[in-house]
Design an enzyme around this catalytic site. Structure first.
Site, PDB file in Angstrom:
ATOM      1  N   LYS A 278       0.850  -1.141  -0.117  1.00 23.84           N
ATOM      2  CA  LYS A 278      -0.073  -0.184  -0.086  1.00 23.84           C
ATOM      3  C   LYS A 278       0.999   1.311   0.102  1.00 23.84           C
ATOM      4  CE  LYS A 278      -4.133  -1.758   2.300  1.00 23.84           C
ATOM      5  NZ  LYS A 278      -5.079  -1.621   1.027  1.00 23.84           N
ATOM      6  N   ARG A 352     -10.840 -11.116   1.255  1.00 22.46           N
ATOM      7  CA  ARG A 352     -11.554 -12.271   0.503  1.00 22.46           C
ATOM      8  C   ARG A 352     -11.050 -13.430   0.747  1.00 22.46           C
ATOM      9  NH1 ARG A 352     -11.359  -9.225  -5.190  1.00 22.46           N
ATOM     10  NH2 ARG A 352     -11.426  -7.590  -3.538  1.00 22.46           N
TER      11      ARG A 352
HETATM   12  N1  BES Z   1      -8.264  -3.570   3.788  1.00 20.86           N
HETATM   13  C1  BES Z   1      -8.417  -3.099   2.404  1.00 20.86           C
HETATM   14  C2  BES Z   1      -9.722  -2.340   2.107  1.00 20.86           C
HETATM   15  C3  BES Z   1      -9.772  -0.859   2.922  1.00 20.86           C
HETATM   16  C4  BES Z   1      -9.409   0.225   2.408  1.00 20.86           C
HETATM   17  C5  BES Z   1     -10.479  -1.032   4.220  1.00 20.86           C
HETATM   18  C6  BES Z   1      -9.419   1.411   3.067  1.00 20.86           C
HETATM   19  C7  BES Z   1     -10.602   0.219   4.740  1.00 20.86           C
HETATM   20  C8  BES Z   1     -10.187   1.418   4.138  1.00 20.86           C
HETATM   21  C9  BES Z   1      -8.497  -4.217   1.460  1.00 20.86           C
HETATM   22  O1  BES Z   1      -7.866  -5.419   2.114  1.00 20.86           O
HETATM   23  C10 BES Z   1      -7.795  -3.972   0.416  1.00 20.86           C
HETATM   24  O2  BES Z   1      -6.730  -3.686   0.315  1.00 20.86           O
HETATM   25  N2  BES Z   1      -8.807  -3.976  -0.864  1.00 20.86           N
HETATM   26  C11 BES Z   1      -8.231  -3.737  -2.188  1.00 20.86           C
HETATM   27  C12 BES Z   1      -8.691  -4.627  -3.169  1.00 20.86           C
HETATM   28  C13 BES Z   1      -8.173  -4.434  -4.400  1.00 20.86           C
HETATM   29  C14 BES Z   1      -6.497  -4.813  -4.250  1.00 20.86           C
HETATM   30  C15 BES Z   1      -8.617  -5.494  -5.431  1.00 20.86           C
HETATM   31  C16 BES Z   1      -8.694  -2.321  -2.514  1.00 20.86           C
HETATM   32  O3  BES Z   1      -9.919  -1.990  -2.160  1.00 20.86           O
HETATM   33  O4  BES Z   1      -8.210  -1.451  -2.998  1.00 20.86           O
HETATM   34 MN    MN Z   2      -5.699  -5.276   1.486  1.00 20.83          MN
END
Ligand code: BES
Ligand code: MN
Ligand code: ZN
Length: 500
Positions: A278, A352
């Protein structure tokens, strides 16, 4: 915080808070005669607060109360339980800001607007106790002293339409207190840093909860068992972490007579994204990624204290998504508990994966009547709905309707996303059954994540997925929420269970 119910304002409190509707000629129509001197002072000073969300404080010498707070309640016909929570939460914060620790107030007559005295009681306790929360344990002593919680509030309950008596209202207060305190418990778990909140820590919390109530049994599946059971999706996510993965299972009341309701929570104690790391501005708050698992724990706690008569299962899928020489690579292929193979298109789509194993295991082991999962699953959920709403995905219209309805009464509101057949092949893999990343053309990241989860629950079970990515953790201060963890999910599911 102690909540007293009295037939009149409590002269022993230091602060007077009262609400004013827009229709009132002055602010003081609803206030009883006992306060004449105070009111004359205010009237003289032409202080009129009416619009919802307005708040005003004044200190006047020679009065019984050291501080007076007036809260605008908006139009009479627009008053709701949620507006009551907000008005009370805001009042608590205002009194706190002025360094007082108690107040007395009256309540708007919501019975006239067809809300039951029980629900008004719940909303009252929730507004007060949720507004009174603060995560201050890491502040210096002097700063803590300035953020002291209120110790008591006295509520005047008099109006004839607020009958039959204060007793149904007081039952509501008790229920609301249990729900709000469980919500605050969840807020504490989510606000606590990831260096403290590991899978071990969550196990300890769950064991502690189980030890308080003989109706709660706990089972923890550790790494060797997870391997034996073939939970390759969960193990892959945790591969880069120094902390072990754990599937923590709480059984409440599970007497085998009736199929249970199961709650499954995403419990990523920190989500770095893994090798799909991230970037700046996306990683800082990722201690919040276990909010789903914390909400499951908080809901079981509330259910036990409320004495819910249903059989319940709570599953906390605990992992940490980190980077190391052992971490999984983009392009790896893992095999889930139900036998499906998954290519890791993106290591940051880890929620997921842990839910895949947890959902399939929960369905197979407990054959629940209903499964509801809670997860801070997608950033796309925040894009779609922002911070005020939980996204729901389900094939069961009845389940959507009942969660939407308790969302409305609890203030933990829910809105459905479409789940049309056109979305359903979004997660097909090229060289494996599934890919954890949707094919580019689909967009709709929250829906495609739901499509993925749906591969791990059969059509035999009623299932709903709740994406709490926005609602669980706020980047700003709310009326009864604080910046940071909100405890989203606890009120929603507690109200849901109370309605079953
Ligand atoms: N934990 C994150 C989602 C999230 C983002 C929760 C902001 C709370 C605040 C999740 O694991 C994630 O990283 N999702 C990705 C998925 C993508 C890589 C398909 C996303 O939403 O960017
Ligand atoms: Mn994630
Ligand atoms: Zn995540």
């Amino acid at each position: 915080m102690k909540i007293n119910v009295l037939p009149k304002f409590d002269a022993s409190q230091e602060v007077l808070v009262f609400g004013a509707f827009e229709e009132e000629k002055s602010n003081y129509d609803s206030i009883s005669k006992q306060l004449t001197s105070e009111l004359c002072e205010l009237e003289k000073n032409k202080i009129f607060i009416k619009k919802f969300g307005q708040i005003y404080t004044t200190r006047m010498p020679n009065l019984n109360y050291k501080l007076i707070v007036i809260v605008g309640l908006g139009k009479k016909k627009e008053i709701t339980l949620e507006r009551l929570r907000k008005a009370l939460g805001k009042s608590v914060k205002k009194v706190k800001e002025n360094y007082f620790i108690n107040f007395t107030t009256d309540l708007p007559d919501l019975v006239k607007n067809n809300f039951s005295a029980e629900l008004i009681g719940r909303a009252t306790a929730e507004g007060l106790l949720l507004g009174n929360y603060g995560f201050i344990k890491y502040l210096a002593k002097e700063k803590q002293d300035k953020k002291k919680s209120l110790s008591s509030v006295s509520i005047q309950w008099t109006s004839p339409s607020q009958s039959p008596s204060s007793s149904t209202f007081e039952i509501g207060l008790k229920v609301g207190r249990i729900i709000a305190e469980s919500t605050n418990y969840v807020r504490d778990l989510v606000n606590e840093p990831a260096s403290i909140v590991t899978s071990f820590f969550m196990e300890e919390q769950a064991r502690q909860l189980a030890s308080t109530n003989p109706k709660i049994k706990i089972k923890v599946l550790n790494e060797p068992e997870l391997k034996k059971l073939g939970m390759g999706a969960m193990l892959g996510v945790n591969a880069g972490s120094e902390n072990p993965p754990k599937l923590i299972i709480l059984e409440y009341n599970n007497d085998g007579k009736e199929k249970p309701i199961a709650f499954v929570g995403k419990g990523i104690t920190f989500d770095s994204g893994g090798y799909n790391l991230k970037p700046l501005n996306y990683i800082e708050d990722m201690k919040c990624d276990m909010a789903g698992s914390a909400a499951v724990l908080g809901t079981i706690k509330a259910a036990a204290e409320l004495g819910i008569k249903k059989n319940l299962i709570g599953v906390l899928a605990m992992c940490e998504n980190m980077i190391s020489g052992h971490a999984q690579h983009p392009g790896d292929i893992v095999k889930a508990y139900n036998g499906l193979t998954i290519e890791i298109g993106n290591t940051d789509a880890e929620g997921r994966l842990v839910l895949a194993d947890a959902l399939a295991y929960t369905e197979k082991t407990y054959t629940p009547h209903i499964i509801i999962d809670l997860a801070t699953l997608t950033g796309a959920c925040i894009m779609a709905l922002g911070y005020f709403t939980v996204a729901i995905i389900s094939r069961d219209e009845g389940l959507i309707a009942s969660l939407k309805s308790v969302g409305e009464s609890s203030g933990d509101r829910v809105w459905p996303l479409p789940f049309f057949e056109e979305y359903q092949d979004a997660m097909e893999g090229d060289i494996s059954d599934l890919n954890n990343m949707a094919t580019k053309k689909y967009h709709a990241g929250s829906i495609t994540a739901g499509v993925f989860l749906n591969k791990f629950v059969t059509d035999k079970t009623k299932w709903a997925h709740l994406d709490i990515a926005g609602s669980a953790y706020w980047t700003f201060e709310g009326d009864y929420n604080q910046k940071g963890a909100t405890g989203s999910g606890v009120r929603l599911l507690s109200y849901f269970l109370l309605n079953q």
